[in-house]
Each structure stands twice: as C-alpha cells, then as structure tokens.
Design a protein around this motif. Structure first.
Motif, PDB file in Angstrom:
ATOM      1  N   GLY A  66       0.833  -1.212   0.000  1.00 14.34           N
ATOM      2  CA  GLY A  66       0.000   0.000   0.000  1.00 14.34           C
ATOM      3  C   GLY A  66       0.862   1.255   0.000  1.00 14.34           C
ATOM      4  N   SER A  67       1.948   1.232  -0.778  1.00 12.66           N
ATOM      5  CA  SER A  67       2.912   2.335  -0.805  1.00 12.66           C
ATOM      6  C   SER A  67       2.353   3.615  -1.430  1.00 12.66           C
ATOM      7  CB  SER A  67       4.144   1.903  -1.619  1.00 12.66           C
ATOM      8  OG  SER A  67       4.921   3.027  -1.980  1.00 12.66           O
ATOM      9  N   ALA A  68       2.367   4.707  -0.659  1.00 13.68           N
ATOM     10  CA  ALA A  68       1.909   6.000  -1.177  1.00 13.68           C
ATOM     11  C   ALA A  68       2.874   6.548  -2.221  1.00 13.68           C
ATOM     12  CB  ALA A  68       1.752   6.993  -0.034  1.00 13.68           C
ATOM     13  N   LYS A  69       4.162   6.217  -2.065  1.00 15.93           N
ATOM     14  CA  LYS A  69       5.141   6.686  -3.048  1.00 15.93           C
ATOM     15  C   LYS A  69       4.842   6.115  -4.424  1.00 15.93           C
ATOM     16  CE  LYS A  69       8.962   7.870  -0.052  1.00 15.93           C
ATOM     17  NZ  LYS A  69       9.980   7.287   0.816  1.00 15.93           N
ATOM     18  N   GLU A  70       4.612   4.797  -4.486  1.00 18.37           N
ATOM     19  CA  GLU A  70       4.302   4.195  -5.784  1.00 18.37           C
ATOM     20  C   GLU A  70       2.936   4.668  -6.285  1.00 18.37           C
ATOM     21  OE1 GLU A  70       5.628   0.086  -6.834  1.00 18.37           O
ATOM     22  OE2 GLU A  70       3.488  -0.251  -7.072  1.00 18.37           O
ATOM     23  N   ALA A  71       2.046   5.009  -5.362  1.00 13.07           N
ATOM     24  CA  ALA A  71       0.696   5.453  -5.755  1.00 13.07           C
ATOM     25  C   ALA A  71       0.670   6.880  -6.290  1.00 13.07           C
ATOM     26  CB  ALA A  71      -0.249   5.339  -4.553  1.00 13.07           C
ATOM     27  N   LEU A  72       1.773   7.615  -6.153  1.00 10.36           N
ATOM     28  CA  LEU A  72       1.754   9.052  -6.459  1.00 10.36           C
ATOM     29  C   LEU A  72       1.344   9.365  -7.903  1.00 10.36           C
ATOM     30  CD1 LEU A  72       2.159  11.887  -5.347  1.00 10.36           C
ATOM     31  CD2 LEU A  72       4.585  11.722  -5.925  1.00 10.36           C
ATOM     32  N   ALA A 117       4.550   7.605   7.930  1.00 10.26           N
ATOM     33  CA  ALA A 117       5.535   8.075   6.951  1.00 10.26           C
ATOM     34  C   ALA A 117       4.863   8.353   5.601  1.00 10.26           C
ATOM     35  CB  ALA A 117       6.653   7.041   6.789  1.00 10.26           C
ATOM     36  N   ASP A 118       3.903   7.507   5.228  1.00  9.97           N
ATOM     37  CA  ASP A 118       3.202   7.718   3.950  1.00  9.97           C
ATOM     38  C   ASP A 118       2.275   8.936   4.010  1.00  9.97           C
ATOM     39  OD1 ASP A 118       4.432   5.848   2.420  1.00  9.97           O
ATOM     40  OD2 ASP A 118       2.722   4.490   2.232  1.00  9.97           O
ATOM     41  N   VAL A 119       1.619   9.140   5.156  1.00  5.46           N
ATOM     42  CA  VAL A 119       0.776  10.345   5.317  1.00  5.46           C
ATOM     43  C   VAL A 119       1.660  11.591   5.226  1.00  5.46           C
ATOM     44  CG1 VAL A 119      -0.646  11.672   6.953  1.00  5.46           C
ATOM     45  CG2 VAL A 119      -1.045   9.211   6.650  1.00  5.46           C
ATOM     46  N   LYS A 120       2.814  11.558   5.861  1.00 11.00           N
ATOM     47  CA  LYS A 120       3.764  12.676   5.826  1.00 11.00           C
ATOM     48  C   LYS A 120       4.259  12.922   4.394  1.00 11.00           C
ATOM     49  CE  LYS A 120       8.135  13.902   8.323  1.00 11.00           C
ATOM     50  NZ  LYS A 120       8.553  14.979   7.558  1.00 11.00           N
ATOM     51  N   PHE A 121       4.581  11.844   3.693  1.00 11.93           N
ATOM     52  CA  PHE A 121       5.060  11.965   2.307  1.00 11.93           C
ATOM     53  C   PHE A 121       4.029  12.692   1.436  1.00 11.93           C
ATOM     54  CE2 PHE A 121       4.866  10.143  -2.001  1.00 11.93           C
ATOM     55  CZ  PHE A 121       6.072  10.618  -2.498  1.00 11.93           C
TER      56      PHE A 121
END
Lengths: 174, 174
Positions: free
Chosen positions: A59-65, A134-138
């Motif tokens: 569930g990576s937010a970085k890859e979801a960007l 960390a993902d919310v912060k990103f």
C-alpha cells in the motif's frame, strides 16, 4: 479461477448490470495493499463507484503518487486520500535487500537482471503504524498533491477485520 | 464517506468477521485500473481471499512489476496473471505530456516540481486492446516474471459490465 470461470461469472454479472452513480466518482481515493485478505468494499462499506482505489505491495503511497496525480489533476477528485496498511503484511516480513537476493537466486548468471533489481526500492515496512505515518507525511509534504487535501492513515487488522485510524493531516501543496 | 462512516461500516463488518480461506491466497494475480467503475469481486465473481489485486491508473503492468515480483518470488503465488484495461479509461483521454502540463500549471513558479514531473512516465493508453497486448508482451518477456507463468489480457466494458479476452501468453522468464 480459469478463463472460463471468469467468463461464466461475468456473464451473470453483466445480465443484471447497472452503471454506478457518476456523482460518486470524485469523492475519495483509497490506497491499500494488494493482499487478498483486503476487500475495502466489504470492510469499509464502500458503494460501487464511490472510490478511486489504488493497490500495490504494502500500500505504498510513493508508488501510488502517479495515480494520485492523475486522479487529482486530470479526473478532478477533490476528496480525502486514505492510506491503509495492514497487520501481517508481506512487506513487513521481507526487506528490499532480501527481495533483491530472492530474484537474483531465481535468475542465476543474469548479471543484467541483478543490476536491474538492484535499482528497485521494494518499499518494505519496518513498523506498521510508522509506515502509515511516513506515507501520510510523504503525501502531506509532496508538492505534487493538491494543497488542502485531507490525508488519513489507517491500520487494518487481518485477524479481527477491524480498522483503526492512526494519523490525519492536510496537504501543504506546492 | 467520512472517518466516522468508515468506522461505523467497519464495526458492522468486524462483528461478523470470518477469515478468508488460506488455501486460496496463492491462486492468482489480477491487475486493473483504479477506476471506481471497476469492482473485480463482483465483475469476476472472485471469492474473498482468492486474488492478489494490484490497481493503478490505467492498470499498468510496468508499474505493477514490483508488486508482481513480491507476489511470485516472496509470497509464492504460482497462478495466472490477468491484466484488465477498460473502455473509457482516463489514461486513454490524457497523454503523459498533457499530464505534465496540468501539474506544471497547478504549481506555477516551481521549477523543481516541473523538473520532477518531467521524469514521470504516466503510462497513457493510445489504443485499449493494443495497450493490453503490450502489457501482456511486457510481462511475458520480462526476466523478472517467473518462467511458465500464464499471462492473460482482458478488456472490461464499463457500459455493459462485460469482459472480453484479447490475449494470452506464457512467460519466457530469465
């Protein structure tokens, strides 16, 4: 399920097909793991058509960007982005380094594959609540996320079916 | 849905929670778009726990590759990978170049953002069946996908609810 089973199940579905309500399409974005134990429609009570849903290992937010940018800047989604990670996640049981070793062992003698896999960040998870935060912060700090977007962070417990909220923030934008 | 509505719906779900059947977990991988009109559980008749499900804008197999590697090399999934793209997809109505322009217009004066967005491939779709076939070919030929994996390619019609199979191949591996 085989190709034939997909087609058979889909034939029944299409026979009673109703389009989802267009007014729901821009309401929200959710990001979850690809894990088969996650079904957000059931677990969050989502209606058909209600959420843009992005799924990847962990569930990576970085890859979801990239997908989030398409949803916000092109489709016009203006609602909350909710990040769900989950307990017993595969990405908390393997590291990027271990993933690289596994792939190299499966492709002996292929120096080109070894070099390629060494460039891949597998986004492994060290601590489940920490990874959500960390993902919310990103996303909150990314200039590629629209200013004012509400970002919430959650943990799903695969043993009980329960969600718990661990973070919330507002994107600062560019 | 708000945080409170997520929690309320989830409370009902958890009250009757049953864990999915572990024997289903390694059966298959499906890759679909993030579009809210797609619900593979209903549209393909998937059981809870039956599929690793990867979702991103367009249903890009290239972006899904990290997750597929985790599923195959670490989790041990040995079943078919099915790629679903769909008609009227947002990624067939915007190009990578147009996406970059949209983001730049939303972040005026931010040369750093412009430079970053110029590095992002948005994986836009020119022709829907062509994009499915290109993704099946990409996975079939990738040395990072396990040799012998069956790859199928599908189109979902958002107007009728029907799926149609457009391609099938066997991964050649490393």
């Amino acid at each position: 399920m085989s190709t034939e089973e997909f087609l058979q199940a889909n034939e029944q579905y299409a026979a009673n097909f109703n389009k989802p309500d267009r007014s729901l399409f821009k309401n929200m974005i959710i990001v979850t793991c690809m894990d088969p134990r996650l079904n957000p429609y059931e677990q969050l009570g989502l209606k058909f058509g209600e959420a843009i849903h992005i799924r990847n290992a962990g569930g990576s937010a970085k890859e979801a960007l990239r997908s989030i940018m398409v949803a916000q800047h092109f489709i016009g989604v203006n609602g909350t982005i909710s990040i769900f990670h989950h307990k017993d996640c595969g990405m908390s049981r393997v590291t990027t380094s271990q993933m690289r070793d596994l792939v190299k062992k499966a492709t002996p003698g292929r120096d080109d594959v070894a070099a390629e896999v060494d460039t891949i960040d597998f986004h492994h998870i060290v601590h489940i609540e920490g990874s959500v935060k960390a993902d919310v912060k990103f996303l909150t700090e990314s200039p590629l996320v629209l200013k004012g977007t509400k970002i919430t962070g959650w943990v799903y417990d695969v043993d009980t079916g329960k969600i718990s909220k661990v973070d919330e923030a507002i994107a600062v934008g560019a």
